[in-house]
Design a protein around this motif. Sequence first.
Motif, short mmCIF file in Angstrom:
data_model
loop_
_atom_site.label_atom_id
_atom_site.label_comp_id
_atom_site.label_asym_id
_atom_site.label_seq_id
_atom_site.Cartn_x
_atom_site.Cartn_y
_atom_site.Cartn_z
N CYS A 131 0.82 -1.21 0.00
CA CYS A 131 0.00 0.00 0.00
C CYS A 131 0.85 1.26 0.00
O CYS A 131 2.04 1.24 0.33
CB CYS A 131 -0.96 0.03 1.20
SG CYS A 131 -0.22 0.65 2.73
N ALA A 132 0.21 2.36 -0.37
CA ALA A 132 0.78 3.70 -0.25
C ALA A 132 -0.38 4.62 0.12
O ALA A 132 -1.55 4.28 -0.07
CB ALA A 132 1.43 4.14 -1.56
N GLY A 133 -0.05 5.79 0.65
CA GLY A 133 -1.12 6.70 1.04
C GLY A 133 -0.67 8.14 1.00
O GLY A 133 0.49 8.44 1.33
N LEU A 134 -1.56 9.02 0.59
CA LEU A 134 -1.31 10.45 0.60
C LEU A 134 -2.39 11.11 1.45
O LEU A 134 -3.59 10.95 1.20
CB LEU A 134 -1.36 11.01 -0.83
CG LEU A 134 -1.05 12.50 -0.99
CD1 LEU A 134 0.41 12.79 -0.66
CD2 LEU A 134 -1.36 12.97 -2.42
N GLY A 135 -1.96 11.82 2.48
CA GLY A 135 -2.91 12.51 3.34
C GLY A 135 -3.04 11.88 4.71
O GLY A 135 -2.05 11.62 5.39
N PHE A 136 -4.28 11.59 5.11
CA PHE A 136 -4.59 11.25 6.49
C PHE A 136 -3.82 10.04 7.00
O PHE A 136 -3.18 10.09 8.06
CB PHE A 136 -6.10 10.99 6.63
CG PHE A 136 -6.54 10.72 8.04
CD1 PHE A 136 -6.81 11.76 8.91
CD2 PHE A 136 -6.66 9.42 8.50
CE1 PHE A 136 -7.21 11.51 10.21
CE2 PHE A 136 -7.07 9.16 9.79
CZ PHE A 136 -7.34 10.21 10.65
N ASP A 137 -3.87 8.90 6.26
CA ASP A 137 -3.23 7.69 6.79
C ASP A 137 -1.72 7.86 6.88
O ASP A 137 -1.06 7.35 7.80
CB ASP A 137 -3.60 6.46 5.96
CG ASP A 137 -2.83 6.37 4.66
OD1 ASP A 137 -2.82 7.37 3.92
OD2 ASP A 137 -2.24 5.31 4.39
N ALA A 138 -1.14 8.61 5.93
CA ALA A 138 0.30 8.87 5.98
C ALA A 138 0.65 9.76 7.18
O ALA A 138 1.72 9.61 7.78
CB ALA A 138 0.76 9.53 4.69
N ASP A 161 4.12 1.42 2.25
CA ASP A 161 4.31 0.24 3.10
C ASP A 161 4.58 0.61 4.55
O ASP A 161 5.39 -0.03 5.24
CB ASP A 161 5.45 -0.63 2.55
CG ASP A 161 5.05 -1.39 1.31
OD1 ASP A 161 3.85 -1.40 0.96
OD2 ASP A 161 5.94 -1.98 0.66
N GLY A 162 3.92 1.67 5.03
CA GLY A 162 4.09 2.06 6.42
C GLY A 162 5.34 2.83 6.73
O GLY A 162 5.71 3.00 7.89
N ASP A 163 6.00 3.35 5.69
CA ASP A 163 7.23 4.15 5.86
C ASP A 163 6.93 5.58 5.43
O ASP A 163 6.63 5.85 4.26
CB ASP A 163 8.35 3.56 5.01
CG ASP A 163 9.69 4.23 5.26
OD1 ASP A 163 9.80 5.03 6.22
OD2 ASP A 163 10.65 3.95 4.51
N HIS A 164 7.00 6.52 6.39
CA HIS A 164 6.69 7.91 6.11
C HIS A 164 7.81 8.55 5.30
O HIS A 164 8.98 8.51 5.69
CB HIS A 164 6.50 8.67 7.43
CG HIS A 164 6.01 10.07 7.27
ND1 HIS A 164 6.84 11.15 7.24
CD2 HIS A 164 4.75 10.57 7.11
CE1 HIS A 164 6.14 12.26 7.09
NE2 HIS A 164 4.87 11.93 7.01
N LEU A 165 7.46 9.18 4.17
CA LEU A 165 8.46 9.73 3.25
C LEU A 165 8.41 11.25 3.16
O LEU A 165 8.98 11.83 2.24
CB LEU A 165 8.29 9.12 1.86
CG LEU A 165 8.46 7.60 1.76
CD1 LEU A 165 8.32 7.15 0.32
CD2 LEU A 165 9.81 7.16 2.32
N GLY A 166 7.73 11.90 4.10
CA GLY A 166 7.69 13.35 4.08
C GLY A 166 6.45 13.88 3.39
O GLY A 166 5.46 13.18 3.21
N LEU A 167 6.51 15.16 2.97
CA LEU A 167 5.37 15.83 2.34
C LEU A 167 5.50 15.80 0.82
O LEU A 167 6.59 15.99 0.29
CB LEU A 167 5.27 17.27 2.84
CG LEU A 167 5.12 17.48 4.35
CD1 LEU A 167 5.09 18.97 4.67
CD2 LEU A 167 3.87 16.78 4.87
N ARG A 168 4.37 15.63 0.15
CA ARG A 168 4.35 15.63 -1.32
C ARG A 168 3.13 16.41 -1.80
O ARG A 168 2.09 16.45 -1.14
CB ARG A 168 4.26 14.21 -1.88
CG ARG A 168 5.41 13.30 -1.47
CD ARG A 168 6.68 13.61 -2.23
NE ARG A 168 7.77 12.75 -1.80
CZ ARG A 168 8.02 11.53 -2.28
NH1 ARG A 168 7.23 11.04 -3.22
NH2 ARG A 168 9.03 10.83 -1.83
#
Length: 326
Positions: free
Chosen positions: A152-159, A303-310
């Motif tokens: 998975c990947a996520g942008l916004g709330f879950d991230a 995959d549950g790894d926070h990569l900063g803001l996009r």
Amino acid sequence: MRALLVVNPAATTTSARTRDVLIHALASDLKLEVAATEHRGHARELARRAAQDRDVELVVALGGDGTVNEVANGLLHDGPDPEGLPRLAVVPGGSTNVFARALGLPNHPVEATGVLLDALREGRERTVGLGLASGTPGSEDEGVPARWFTFCAGLGFDAGVVGRVEQQRERGRRSTHALYVRQVLRQFAGEEHRRHGTISVHRPGGSGGAEVVPDLALAVVCNTSPWTFLGNRPIYASPKASFDTGLDLLGLTRLSPAAVARYGTQLLMSSPERGPHGRHALSLHDLSEFTLHSQAPLPFQVDGDHLGLRTSVNFTGVRRALRVIV
């Protein structure tokens, strides 16, 4: 068979004694080299070297989903080549282990090792598709390195929740489901865009045009199902998602208290047949390529790894990316 075992010594659910038992069991059937990770990104470096060493036939990741993600990215550094790259095997050692469990492996590392050894003796493997997230050409995120993801990947709330959990872990907190629930509540309380979403979905349309879905407050991209686990309970954000198809997308246009209560309940009650649904829910299945744009920088995770803001991320579903022992 020559194999590399990449061990995360900080894995949540494996002790040093358990790791020694697993290493001994694997070494009985394999020409095994063992490498312990020493810093973030080290598993990726080790797997990349193994992929470049044509004598290594198998890379085993002993750790959580973060370790698995790094190993997959290392193997795929030069792109997919299912027949030429080492196969991937997973021994779950994290708190959730979504990828391993989605493959049908036991969640206990000793039991999973037994299944792995049986699979190797019987020649059981499958080729799985993965997701690739990259910077969008022409955007301020264009030069951001591409990142493969397994589930998975996520942008916004879950991230944002993932980022909060990582901060707590850096302060010494254990990664537990209770910790995630607390951070969900805190993220919701501080969410700026819960009523008017800033995310839009852009995907190729006919005659060179593009289909645009605007105003999402949350976007979750799934490469398989379940999306995650709450203890032993599987949570299905996109029930149709599969390692054998493209990517699926769940979007919500509103995160009001009523909407969160409704869709949170639907997630808890979700099944392989039914996920979140309703007028504020968007579900898209089997996407080959699409882009998420945001009017404001938002947290991003894979995959549950926070990569900063996009502000913009391009997604590609790559079928038959890696061979995996099952």
